[in-house]
Design an enzyme around this catalytic site. Structure first.
Site, mmCIF file in Angstrom:
data_model
loop_
_atom_site.group_PDB
_atom_site.id
_atom_site.type_symbol
_atom_site.label_atom_id
_atom_site.label_comp_id
_atom_site.label_asym_id
_atom_site.label_seq_id
_atom_site.Cartn_x
_atom_site.Cartn_y
_atom_site.Cartn_z
ATOM 1 N N CYS C 87 0.901 -1.117 -0.089
ATOM 2 C CA CYS C 87 0.145 0.022 -0.235
ATOM 3 C C CYS C 87 0.710 1.230 -0.135
ATOM 4 C CB CYS C 87 -1.102 -0.167 1.112
ATOM 5 S SG CYS C 87 -2.355 1.000 1.063
ATOM 6 N N HIS C 199 -3.486 -5.682 1.459
ATOM 7 C CA HIS C 199 -2.681 -5.707 2.520
ATOM 8 C C HIS C 199 -2.512 -7.287 2.940
ATOM 9 C CE1 HIS C 199 -2.588 -1.519 3.989
ATOM 10 N NE2 HIS C 199 -3.620 -1.392 3.139
ATOM 11 N N GLU C 201 -0.871 -8.346 5.357
ATOM 12 C CA GLU C 201 -0.746 -8.713 6.800
ATOM 13 C C GLU C 201 -2.212 -8.430 7.380
ATOM 14 O OE1 GLU C 201 -0.311 -5.850 5.227
ATOM 15 O OE2 GLU C 201 -1.029 -4.263 6.381
#
Ligand SMILES: Nc1ncnc2c1ncn2[C@@H]1O[C@H](COP(=O)(O)OP(=O)(O)O)[C@@H](O)[C@H]1O
Ligand SMILES: [Mg+2]
Lengths: 733, 77, 225, 77
Positions: C87, C199, C201
């Protein structure tokens, strides 16, 4: 020196209040002092019309660690931790400049939370706008949603839920209520107190400009045409700087440097410093020459009343100034000593060596005016409470109309613009009855919801406000959570009107009954009065944010049907209230009518316990409460998420509208795949279980009178808000 | 001494904001708008007047414009 | 145990999430790196996490590129070290010239938080061509990837258009932000520097309704082992 | 016919972006930058040349500038 009546009124003071100030002071105030008194005695800072009512709220319980009165409240959640949360309004600034008004509203509430030493982990927002046809509505909606996203996304807090509705009563006065929740260790909660004579007072964060001067008095004014030109008061938010401020404050709070800390919100430096001295029972001396300035030529008046954002005031332990400065420098922020604590209970400011203010702290805080304004039930209410004689001739068409109406359509257009997953702890984001977030580093999960059906409050405030709490508690139960505590934001019109004062008083009574019954003590909150335009008040809107805790290991159910083949039931008594105060009735007759549904406290509590038990035993995989729009809307919502059909029969009387669209409390839809009816009934005990039918097929078919294609409903439901909001006229540079 | 740096998207790079504004203007009844392109302008106040054109051009190259997508012009007033 | 540096810039807000995802991967240990320091502490890989470094002011990632740590990251990347930008981290890598193209405002000018599906075109330290269709969260306002049209085909041919947004069945493009050729992420010619808008994570635990993000960290652990 | 509308924040309104850019320039070693303010510029291509100043001024009022926090200027070239 003496001031003309106009000058006094321009500071938000009545002539009587001014006389009271002169008498309390024993002399005429200076110009700067007059501004300070005006701000501190404004409704916004002094709560002068609401304090008598707030005293009746239910605010205690063994779980409460910090109740109302501080920057935010704190409730114990186990493992030595507290959830610190609060909700606050930013209505007037958002009407003037929707993006910045909403953004700084979010910034302000986040500061309230991390001032206490709590790292924010979730935010929500509750929004009210005028009817869709009103020329300003689209512009305000777009700006406010973008502003909330713009601030929260950048700061890095997930916006996990909210509440949105539209009504002509908000045409000239939108509501923007922002909620934030953070986590702190109970033994490391910081309070806004100035104590320790001689301790340094340190200013940290952004520099001071002329932003928002008179925001506090403005928030206490009824809007009129002149307000549209109220330009110098616009505050601009800097979420990036606030993120740095958060990290710097939390880093400093790991050490033993701070005596007290408070954010600068409404009435800026003045209010922060006076409140800290008032809580500490001390005085303060501030040297305004030391305050970091963003513009040249600023006067003491400007420094004292500026509402520049992203600033904090703290009282440090003796000798800790260098350490404070060092931590803030790491985060590229200013930290400047601007004064010290004194023992004479006088709030003093100096400028170029002269004392420009010397006001007793008591005069500004505890001894501010307090009013018990006359209350009277409006005579017009009786006529409004009569339910007009209307039939429901095409329930399928009515269902579609509700699902595409401003208050019934899907809210995804809003929450897609909010980062609801930053922090990687969002177990259930927006779209369900309540959001669920993990508490970092623990196995604790918290649920939260924000609710207010103002139409119900309007039509009988005490019952309606009690209903707000019942609905909030029910939403928590629907994700398996037990209530912990709540925060409220009381948005009303002018308290100088007897009917509005009555709405406020009755609403507080209703909230109190509910908070006691559902064990939701109010630990923080905010009052926003004078929400009116062109002489008409907004709907009475006592917004409530409620927080609960999930039992360990509980699997959070979905609020929709995942697939075909599920048995669907509604728990709770069949509806009997009819269509009074319902969204359907308003939609059908074009005005709010009837009385709101009553709340049966013990039935409601039993229902919540049954729902929690079913969830804990993993007997149901879908749970969704029934409320606005009635059971037809609730079932349609369950069907639309995954485009699953349902054929079924709902409980209740022959009256089709009341059965399908009535808004009786105390009902929850559940669905299961592998349990059997008998086992469900056993867990539910006295709570009635009515099996509606089985999911499957393409249609939602109810009671032989509704038969609609789910995919068609879904598309219409999901597109309505986007289509409205993104109309080409709405585009702005 | 004040310098102005104007940064515009390079031709060929999609400018959704410009398109949206052109639509918005038409929607508001403004006729005859062929196209709108949106850029940024930086008003830079400098202490002194030495070599301003050159220094500010360097600032634009170093930071203010991204050559992959943007062109810039410098004007000193 | 391989050590993975996660850089914190002022305004980073996914750094803690990223460290946690790294830490919870077998064989990886997270090391916090600070933007003001040019020393990478001998880490084996570097991750630039998401957020709003410097408030996204000017252009996303433009200011972060100037920080001392980025000089070290550039040297590390040029020496073949694995670098991942997620990002805002992706935006920084583009601004720093470590990845081709640039990221501009989403086509509809609105921030978008949603789930997307992406397919992977090449094996890198963070990906494997056989990963299939991945479901990952996105949350960005400026994720529309653009590049010089004259270079686009060459990048595509070299497999540098590493991630593309696709429909659920993986057959067609499905683009949330208007990026060229539905690009969700790219890599450099060598494949050691990778950037993407989604994302990973945020999709590493079943409680978060998705675990496809784990693959990125597992691949990294294997490639560093 | 092309008109340019330049929109700047009104004096006194906080410009966080400008502050950050000024810091960034200083960090790159550019000396003597007192302040940076950031604005927008709209390049508007029009079909015809009638009353351009007036029409574009109206466009700025209607859509391009937010009068609560911004000022604008119109230039026709
Ligand atoms: N302003 C908003 N911001 C974020 N989420 C919102 C907003 N308004 C509504 N929502 C979400 O939309 C869903 C439906 O809202 P609502 O009808 O108020 O739910 P309920 O009736 O169960 O309280 C909820 O999940 C809520 O969190
Ligand atoms: Mg609900």
């Amino acid at each position: 020196m003496s001031f003309s009546d106009d000058v006094i009124r321009a500071q938000g003071l009545t002539l009587d209040e001014y006389a009271q100030a002169v008498e309390g002071l024993g002399r005429v105030p200076t110009w700067a002092e007059l501004g300070v008194i005006g701000a501190m005695w404004s409704e916004h800072c002094s709560y002068k019309s609401s304090r008598v009512h707030l005293a009746r709220l239910h605010t205690t319980g063994p779980q409460v660690a910090v109740g109302p009165g501080e920057n935010a409240g704190a409730v114990r959640i186990g493992q030595g931790l507290c959830a610190v949360f609060k909700m606050e309004s930013h209505n007037h600034p958002s009407y003037i400049e929707p993006y910045q008004g909403a953004a700084t509203g979010v910034g302000g509430i986040l500061r309230d939370v991390f001032t206490m030493g709590a790292r924010p982990i979730a935010a929500m927002n509750a929004l009210r706008f005028g009817r869709w046809e009103h020329p300003k509505t689209r512009h305000l909606l777009n700006g406010v949603v973008a502003g909330i996203g713009g601030y929260g996304n950048c700061f890095g807090v997930p916006t996990v839920g909210g509440n949105l509705s539209f009504h002509t009563a908000y045409d000239g006065n939108c509501l923007v209520n922002a909620f934030a929740l953070g986590i702190a260790a109970e033994d490391r909660i910081f309070l806004g107190t100035a104590s320790g004579v001689g301790n340094p007072v340190v200013y940290v964060g952004a520099k001071t400009g002329r932003d928002g001067i008179h925001g506090a008095t403005m928030a206490s004014d009824v809007f009129d045409d002149a307000t549209a030109d109220n330009r110098p008061t616009v505050q601009v938010g800097d979420p990036f700087r606030e993120k740095l401020l958060l990290e710097a404050c939390l880093e400093l709070m790991q050490e033993d440097c701070i005596v007290g800390i408070q954010d600068m919100g409404a009435a800026g430096l003045t209010s922060a410093s006076v409140e800290m001295a008032s809580r500490g029972g001390t005085g303060l001396v501030l040297n305004l020459d030391c305050v970091p300035a963003r513009e040249s030529g600023m006067t003491p008046y400007d420094f004292l009343l500026s509402e520049s954002q992203e600033r904090m005031l703290l009282v440090a332990k003796p000798g800790m100034e260098p350490r404070v400065a060092e931590v803030f420098a790491k985060w590229d922020l200013d930290a400047v000593v601007i004064g010290h604590v004194t023992d004479d209970s006088v709030w003093r400011c100096t400028w170029h060596g002269d004392e420009v203010c010397a006001l007793p702290v008591g005069l500004l805080a505890d001894d501010a005016p307090k009013y018990h304004r006359p209350c009277e039930r409006p005579e017009s209410l009786a006529a409004m409470q009569v339910v007009p004689d209307v039939r429901c001739s095409d329930p399928g068409a009515d269902l579609l109309a509700l699902l595409t109406s401003p208050d019934g359509c899907h809210r995804g257009w809003v929450w897609r613009q909010y980062d609801h997953e930053v922090g990687a702890g969002t177990v259930a984001g927006p779209g369900g009855d309540a959001a669920v977030v993990e508490v970092p580093g623990t196995d604790i999960r918290l649920a939260m919801t924000v609710d207010c059906t103002a139409r119900h409050v309007l039509l009988e405030p005490k019952v309606g406000a009690l209903g707000v709490i019942a609905e909030a508690a029910r939403n928590l139960a629907c994700v398996g959570a037990t209530p912990l505590a709540a925060t409220d934001c009381l948005n009303f019109g002018s308290p100088e009107r007897t009917d509005v004062a009555w709405q406020l008083s009755e609403s507080v009574d209703g909230l109190t009954i509910g908070c006691k019954a559902f064990d939701l003590p109010i630990i923080s909150g905010n009052v926003s009065l004078y929400n009116a335009s062109a002489g008409s008040a907004i709907l009475p809107t006592p917004m409530v944010g409620a927080v609960g805790k999930l039992a360990p290991g509980v699997v959070v159910p979905r609020s929709a049907f995942p697939r075909a083949g599920m048995t669907v039931a509604v728990l709770g008594r069949p509806p009997s209230h009819g269509v009074g105060a319902s969204l359907w009735l308003t939609h059908t007759v074009g005005r709010d009518a009837g009385t709101p549904p009553p709340v049966d406290l013990s039935a409601e509590n039993a229902l919540h316990a049954a729902v929690r038990a079913l969830i804990a035993q993993e007997m149901v995989s879908t749970v969704h409460d029934v409320f606005e729009g009635g059971i037809a809307v609730a079932l349609a919502e369950c069907c639309m998420a995954e485009t699953v059909g349902l054929v079924g029969t709902t409980p209740g009387s022959e009256d089709v509208a009341g059965r399908l669209f009535g808004e009786d409390h105390g009902r929850v839809i559940v669905a299961w795949e592998h349990s059997d009816d008998a086992a469900i009934r056993r867990v539910c005990g006295d709570v009635p279980v009515h099996v509606i039918g089985t999911t499957g097929g393409d249609h939602l078919a109810l009671d032989g009178v509704v038969n609609v294609r789910v995919s068609a409903l879904r598309v219409a439901h999901r597109n309505a808000l986007k289509t409205f909001a993104e109309d080409v006229h709405a585009v702005s540079g | 001494m004040t310098a102005f740096v104007t940064v515009m998207l390079r031709p060929g790079i999609l400018d959704p904001q410009g398109l949206a504004i052109a639509d918005g203007l038409a929607g508001l009844g403004h006729k005859g708008v062929q196209s709108v392109r949106v850029g940024k302008v930086f008003e830079i106040a400098l202490d002194d007047a030495d070599n301003v054109q050159e220094r500010v051009t360097q600032m634009a190259k170093d930071l203010l414009a991204n050559p992959v997508i943007e062109d810039f012009t410098v004007e000193v007033r | 145990m391989a050590r993975v540096g996660v850089v914190t810039f002022p305004g980073s807000n996914c750094d803690a999430d990223m460290r946690r995802a790294v830490q919870e991967t077998d064989g990886l240990e997270a090391v916090a790196l600070w933007h003001k320091e040019a020393d990478l502490q001998g880490v084996d890989a570097v991750i630039l996490p998401g957020g709003f470094s410097y408030g996204d002011y000017l252009r996303c990632g433009a200011m972060a590129r100037l920080s001392p740590v980025m000089q070290a990251v550039t040297e590390f990347a040029n020496a073949g070290g694995p670098v991942l930008g997620v990002c805002n981290g992706f935006q920084i890598l583009c601004e720093a010239g470590l990845l081709p193209g640039a990221l501009v405002r989403n086509r509809d000018l609105r921030f978008v938080c949603d789930r997307v599906r992406v397919v992977v075109s090449r094996t890198t330290p963070f990906t494997n061509v056989s990963d299939g269709v991945l479901t990952l969260p996105i949350a960005h306002g400026e994720g529309c990837w653009v590049a010089d049209p004259s270079q686009l085909q060459a990048l595509d041919d070299a497999g540098q258009l590493l991630f593309r947004y696709v429909t659920e069945d993986g057959t067609r493009g499905d683009n949330p932000n208007g990026s060229l050729r539905d690009v969700a992420g790219v890599c450099n010619a060598q494949g050691n520097v990778v950037g993407l808008m989604p994302h990973p994570e945020r999709a590493c635990r079943p409680a978060l309704k998705g675990i496809d993000g784990q693959l990125f960290f597992a691949h990294l652990a294997r490639s560093l082992a």
